[in-house]
Write a protein that holds these residues in place. Structure first.
Motif, mmCIF file in Angstrom:
data_model
loop_
_atom_site.group_PDB
_atom_site.id
_atom_site.type_symbol
_atom_site.label_atom_id
_atom_site.label_comp_id
_atom_site.label_asym_id
_atom_site.label_seq_id
_atom_site.Cartn_x
_atom_site.Cartn_y
_atom_site.Cartn_z
ATOM 1 N N ILE A 108 0.851 6.148 -8.117
ATOM 2 C CA ILE A 108 1.752 5.921 -6.973
ATOM 3 C C ILE A 108 2.669 4.730 -7.251
ATOM 4 O O ILE A 108 3.874 4.777 -6.961
ATOM 5 C CB ILE A 108 0.944 5.681 -5.675
ATOM 6 C CG1 ILE A 108 0.100 6.912 -5.330
ATOM 7 C CG2 ILE A 108 1.885 5.347 -4.520
ATOM 8 C CD1 ILE A 108 0.887 8.171 -5.034
ATOM 9 N N ASN A 112 6.001 6.600 -7.713
ATOM 10 C CA ASN A 112 6.555 6.636 -6.353
ATOM 11 C C ASN A 112 6.591 5.212 -5.772
ATOM 12 O O ASN A 112 6.008 4.944 -4.718
ATOM 13 C CB ASN A 112 5.693 7.545 -5.472
ATOM 14 C CG ASN A 112 6.429 8.042 -4.251
ATOM 15 O OD1 ASN A 112 7.558 7.639 -3.972
ATOM 16 N ND2 ASN A 112 5.790 8.920 -3.499
ATOM 17 N N LEU A 114 8.787 3.293 -4.241
ATOM 18 C CA LEU A 114 9.417 2.994 -2.952
ATOM 19 C C LEU A 114 8.472 3.228 -1.773
ATOM 20 O O LEU A 114 8.610 2.604 -0.716
ATOM 21 C CB LEU A 114 10.682 3.831 -2.778
ATOM 22 C CG LEU A 114 11.820 3.546 -3.776
ATOM 23 C CD1 LEU A 114 12.996 4.483 -3.540
ATOM 24 C CD2 LEU A 114 12.282 2.095 -3.684
ATOM 25 N N HIS A 115 7.512 4.140 -1.946
ATOM 26 C CA HIS A 115 6.571 4.455 -0.873
ATOM 27 C C HIS A 115 5.163 3.926 -1.163
ATOM 28 O O HIS A 115 4.200 4.319 -0.506
ATOM 29 C CB HIS A 115 6.511 5.976 -0.643
ATOM 30 C CG HIS A 115 7.812 6.564 -0.213
ATOM 31 N ND1 HIS A 115 8.696 7.143 -1.104
ATOM 32 C CD2 HIS A 115 8.393 6.650 1.017
ATOM 33 C CE1 HIS A 115 9.758 7.574 -0.454
ATOM 34 N NE2 HIS A 115 9.614 7.278 0.837
ATOM 35 N N TYR A 116 5.074 3.026 -2.166
ATOM 36 C CA TYR A 116 3.754 2.550 -2.615
ATOM 37 C C TYR A 116 2.967 1.874 -1.490
ATOM 38 O O TYR A 116 1.815 2.219 -1.230
ATOM 39 C CB TYR A 116 3.930 1.588 -3.790
ATOM 40 C CG TYR A 116 2.630 0.974 -4.275
ATOM 41 C CD1 TYR A 116 1.648 1.763 -4.876
ATOM 42 C CD2 TYR A 116 2.374 -0.396 -4.120
ATOM 43 C CE1 TYR A 116 0.452 1.200 -5.325
ATOM 44 C CE2 TYR A 116 1.195 -0.951 -4.562
ATOM 45 C CZ TYR A 116 0.241 -0.154 -5.161
ATOM 46 O OH TYR A 116 -0.938 -0.704 -5.587
ATOM 47 N N ARG A 117 3.599 0.932 -0.792
ATOM 48 C CA ARG A 117 2.883 0.185 0.254
ATOM 49 C C ARG A 117 2.518 1.080 1.436
ATOM 50 O O ARG A 117 1.507 0.847 2.098
ATOM 51 C CB ARG A 117 3.725 -1.007 0.710
ATOM 52 C CG ARG A 117 3.845 -2.081 -0.355
ATOM 53 C CD ARG A 117 4.401 -3.376 0.222
ATOM 54 N NE ARG A 117 4.436 -4.427 -0.798
ATOM 55 C CZ ARG A 117 3.413 -5.191 -1.128
ATOM 56 N NH1 ARG A 117 2.249 -5.014 -0.543
ATOM 57 N NH2 ARG A 117 3.540 -6.126 -2.047
ATOM 58 N N THR A 118 3.347 2.082 1.680
ATOM 59 C CA THR A 118 3.051 3.005 2.778
ATOM 60 C C THR A 118 1.878 3.915 2.433
ATOM 61 O O THR A 118 0.956 4.115 3.242
ATOM 62 C CB THR A 118 4.290 3.884 3.095
ATOM 63 O OG1 THR A 118 5.409 3.034 3.329
ATOM 64 C CG2 THR A 118 4.037 4.763 4.313
ATOM 65 N N ILE A 119 1.901 4.457 1.210
ATOM 66 C CA ILE A 119 0.844 5.386 0.790
ATOM 67 C C ILE A 119 -0.470 4.651 0.555
ATOM 68 O O ILE A 119 -1.518 5.053 1.048
ATOM 69 C CB ILE A 119 1.274 6.152 -0.484
ATOM 70 C CG1 ILE A 119 2.497 7.033 -0.185
ATOM 71 C CG2 ILE A 119 0.125 7.020 -1.003
ATOM 72 C CD1 ILE A 119 3.124 7.654 -1.415
ATOM 73 N N SER A 121 -2.035 2.097 1.714
ATOM 74 C CA SER A 121 -2.337 1.130 2.778
ATOM 75 C C SER A 121 -3.778 0.644 2.644
ATOM 76 O O SER A 121 -4.579 1.217 1.886
ATOM 77 C CB SER A 121 -2.130 1.781 4.147
ATOM 78 O OG SER A 121 -3.033 2.856 4.319
#
Length: 308
Positions: A108, A112, A114-119, A121
């Motif tokens: 991730i 990916n 850009l969405h690392y912190r979102t995914i 968590s």
């Protein structure tokens, strides 16, 4: 003093030092990550779990080995043997799953970002770690309980330095061919599945890294997962060779040498790999040392000020 006695004392000292280095190294990693907010990220959350696993993993085997190197009568009770196998196998399978979770984290982060912190968590990280422990406990409690339900007879002599699955199954005084097939099936399913997940993750990671335009970017991206890749190679290399190799090429001596790799050598190398090859951990270690020196000097100055 006999040659064999001198050799046992030498081995005792070597394994004792290795065990202490393993404990100190892994505890140091846990403390560094806890004390430095900059390391409070998913990757280091999993590294804390891995270090804790390594401490417990090596402690389930090495202290008993050290005792046996000092005493002439090398015995362990059936209950003690069962407990050792429960702990060792649970931690081993949990580590397999945890290494897969760490590979997913790196996938991730690199594929990916850009969405690392979102995914990734805190909740997802806790769920991945919890799932690893759940799989390890449920599978190995069932398998170990089943193994110790077998009838044992004869000398009950284990041709090994700890209660691993293959040598204990060999002590059963019944046809164990079906048992060995089940052990092999469990090994293939629960060792190979995480391994395949790691393999697929790294195919995607390497593919993404090779597409990066700059050499500096490729080097930086690869450096974030090189430590994990080395640990996976060490752990899985020995585990796969132990549990999935043909029975015809297995000997008690070779089994013990391979087991030493994943019970003694690998746990002591993991902290070295993650500290020497990781700039963030080295930086955190430097800051912690500087902070403790500064704090010590400041306390001394205050004490001198009070005295005068």
């Amino acid at each position: 003093m006999e040659t064999s006695t001198r050799l046992q004392i030498l081995l005792f000292l070597v394994f004792l030092v290795t065990y202490l280095v393993t404990l100190v190294g892994n505890l140091l990693i846990i403390l560094l990550i806890k004390l430095n907010p900059s390391l409070h990220t998913p990757m280091y959350f999993f590294l804390v779990n891995l270090s804790f696993l390594e401490i417990c993993y090596t402690t389930s085997v090495v202290p008993q080995l050290l005792v046996h190197l000092l005493v002439e009568e090398k015995t362990i009770s059936i209950a003690g043997c069962a407990v050792q196998m429960y702990v060792f196998t649970i931690l081993g399978l949990t580590e397999c799953c945890l290494l897969a979770a760490m590979a997913y984290d790196r996938y991730i982060a690199i594929c990916n970002p850009l969405h690392y912190r979102t995914i990734m968590s805190g909740r997802v990280c806790a769920q991945l770690a919890g799932t690893s422990w759940t799989i390890g406990i449920s599978v190995e409690v069932a398998q170990t309980t089943w193994i110790f339900s077998l009838p044992f007879c004869g000398s009950n002599r284990i041709h090994h330095f700890f209660c691993d699955i293959p040598p204990v199954v060999k002590m059963a005084c019944t046809d164990t061919s079906k048992n060995e097939i089940v052990v092999l099936a469990v090994s293939v399913l629960f060792i190979m599945t995480p391994f395949l997940m790691i393999f697929l993750s790294y195919i995607c990671i390497i593919s993404t890294i090779l597409k990066l335009p700059s050499a500096e970017g490729r080097h930086k991206a690869f450096s974030t997962c090189s430590s994990h890749l080395m640990v996976v190679t060490l752990f899985y290399g020995t585990a796969l060779f132990t549990y999935l190799r043909p029975k015809s090429i297995s000997t008690p001596e070779s089994d013990q040498m391979i087991s030493l790799m994943y019970t003694v050598v690998t746990p002591v190398l993991n902290p070295v790999i993650y500290t020497l090859r990781n700039k963030e951990v080295k930086g955190a270690f430097r800051k912690t040392i500087e902070k403790s020196i500064f704090s010590h000097k400041w306390r001394n100055q205050r004490m001198k000020g009070r005295v005068t």
